[in-house]
Design a protein around this motif. Structure first.
Motif, PDB file in Angstrom:
ATOM      1  N   LYS A  43       0.832  -1.211   0.000  1.00  0.00           N
ATOM      2  CA  LYS A  43       0.000   0.000   0.000  1.00  0.00           C
ATOM      3  C   LYS A  43       0.863   1.256   0.000  1.00  0.00           C
ATOM      4  CE  LYS A  43      -4.123  -1.912   2.261  1.00  0.00           C
ATOM      5  NZ  LYS A  43      -4.957  -1.894   3.493  1.00  0.00           N
ATOM      6  N   TYR A  47       0.789   4.043  -2.819  1.00  0.00           N
ATOM      7  CA  TYR A  47       0.512   5.419  -2.399  1.00  0.00           C
ATOM      8  C   TYR A  47       1.515   6.376  -3.037  1.00  0.00           C
ATOM      9  CZ  TYR A  47      -0.454   9.262   0.923  1.00  0.00           C
ATOM     10  OH  TYR A  47      -0.786  10.459   1.496  1.00  0.00           O
ATOM     11  N   THR A  75      -7.938   0.173  -6.556  1.00  0.00           N
ATOM     12  CA  THR A  75      -6.780   0.586  -5.765  1.00  0.00           C
ATOM     13  C   THR A  75      -6.572   2.092  -5.856  1.00  0.00           C
ATOM     14  OG1 THR A  75      -5.668  -1.552  -6.006  1.00  0.00           O
ATOM     15  CG2 THR A  75      -4.271   0.361  -5.521  1.00  0.00           C
ATOM     16  N   THR A  79      -7.002   4.628  -2.618  1.00  0.00           N
ATOM     17  CA  THR A  79      -5.808   5.388  -2.225  1.00  0.00           C
ATOM     18  C   THR A  79      -6.054   6.889  -2.348  1.00  0.00           C
ATOM     19  OG1 THR A  79      -4.422   3.564  -3.015  1.00  0.00           O
ATOM     20  CG2 THR A  79      -3.328   5.679  -2.637  1.00  0.00           C
TER      21      THR A  79
END
Length: 426
Positions: A43, A47, A75, A79
């Protein structure tokens, strides 16, 4: 395991991650192998990839983010929502749609944070707080006595930084300082140690460790001409290029090298010292500040220009009065600048033959005299390049401005905020 390491690194490269991961695949894999299946780490990578893509592409929709990054729309959406809640990005409007709901564009919230950009020189210090978009929030300077030893200089430097931080906290309490970038003439290790500097006369000064301990902020330190190149890649004329050279002309002659979007500073942090490249072995050639004879800088620096004029006329001038003489049509002054252009063009032709760059960007104080040296520079650049390579190189001359240098220094710290990898160097 070797097969998996190879595939993982290729995936990172495809998604636009720092090529350092590919070039140090074994080293990186050792650090990552214990994190296989670590959703938090993945993640974090996603990011930073999304954040850097929004920075480089400007206003962009979630669908285009997914297409550019190769991540799933889900995703990207999750995000981005996290980033919006954090205040890092903002929704900035909609674009026309051929059908269905118009997509909403996202962009960086420039005021989500700021960094300090600091330039250390022998006679003064420049400093500014700069937001994530490269906009200067506040800017200051401090005159310094020349040839100060490191300790008294750094004490005043720390006081200067403290004053900027105090102003920032008082006047802009909702724009936190995320770190600082520092540029200075000399050779800097990857650990932030000033190995040696002929400009300041210091050696082996652990700048990063000292300043991080003092201010409890991430500190990024780089050679000042390298920061010029980084700034042009991040904010300026180099944004559209992957491989280009930044030539600095003025008190000294220096070079910053960007290859495949990355700063190249060499195995020993000394790449780009073009000013100390010998271009003549004439025993009567002037002696350089580095101790050698015939270096490029003894023909192209401000000091070299005024000394050449004095040698030909017996008249003592300053660099500003020399420019005024050239502007008025003084034949000797024009010849002095033309000779500097010849040497610069010849030196650059060697670099074009070596690196085959897309562009050469010329900056520094003495671009205010480019009218007088640029014709000879271009002539000798083209005459001495193989395969007519120079004709394919875009030559850009910037207006002299300390703002460009300060933004470049700040880009060291801003890049860290956006980067998909903590290493900026190649």
């Amino acid at each position: 395991m070797k097969f998996n390491s190879y595939i993982f690194c290729l995936t990172i490269q495809r998604n636009g991650y720092n090529t350092k991961l590919v070039r140090q695949s074994n080293k990186v894999w050792k650090g990552l192998s214990m994190r296989t299946g670590d959703n938090g780490y993945i993640k974090e990578l996603n990011y930073k990839l999304i954040l850097d893509t929004i920075r480089t592409k400007g206003a962009i929709s979630r669908a285009d983010l997914a297409r550019v990054t190769g991540l799933t729309r889900s995703t990207c959406s999750v995000t981005c929502e996290r980033m919006i809640k954090q205040g890092v990005i903002i929704e900035t409007g909609k674009v026309d749609s051929t059908g269905g709901r118009p997509p909403i564009l996202l962009q960086i919230n420039n005021r989500a944070g700021a960094v300090l950009g600091l330039k250390m020189m022998d006679d003064q210090i420049l400093g500014a707080a700069i937001d994530l978009g490269g906009n200067i929030i506040q800017q200051h300077s401090l005159a310094m006595e020349r040839d100060l030893p490191s300790e008294p200089y750094l004490q005043r430097f720390e006081e200067f930084i403290s004053s900027i931080l105090d102003i920032q906290r008082k006047d802009y309490p909702f724009i936190p300082i995320l770190g600082m970038g520092i540029g200075l003439g000399g050779r800097i290790s990857s650990e932030g140690v000033l190995l040696d500097s002929s400009v300041l006369g210091w050696s082996m000064v652990p700048l990063r460790a000292r300043l991080e301990k003092r201010f409890n902020l991430p500190v990024h330190i780089e050679n000042d001409v390298n920061t010029f190149a980084i700034g042009e890649k991040f904010f300026g004329a180099g944004k559209e290029y992957d491989t280009f050279l930044c030539l600095s002309v003025g008190e000294g002659t220096g070079l910053g090298i960007i290859i495949n979007g990355m700063l190249y500073d060499g195995s020993h942090h000394g790449a780009g010292e073009i000013g100390h490249t010998r271009i003549t072995f004439d025993p009567q050639a002037p002696r350089c500040t580095c101790g050698k004879q015939g270096c490029l800088e003894v023909f192209t620096s401000d000091r070299a220009l005024v000394e050449a004029y004095h040698a030909n006329t017996g008249t003592t001038v300053t660099i500003d009065s020399l420019i005024a003489l050239a502007t008025a049509g003084d034949e000797t002054a024009l010849k002095v600048f033309a000779r500097a252009g010849m040497y610069l063009g010849t030196a650059l032709s060697t670099l074009v033959n070596l690196f085959d760059p897309q562009a050469i960007i010329i900056g520094g104080e003495r671009t205010n005299a480019a009218t007088f040296f640029l014709p000879e520079l271009q002539k000798h650049l083209e005459e001495n390049c193989v395969y007519d390579l120079a004709k394919e190189v875009t030559l850009t001359v910037l207006q002299p401005s300390n703002d460009d240098w300060i933004r470049g220094v700040a880009a060291l710290a801003i890049r860290e905020f956006f980067s998909t990898n903590t290493l900026w160097r190649e």
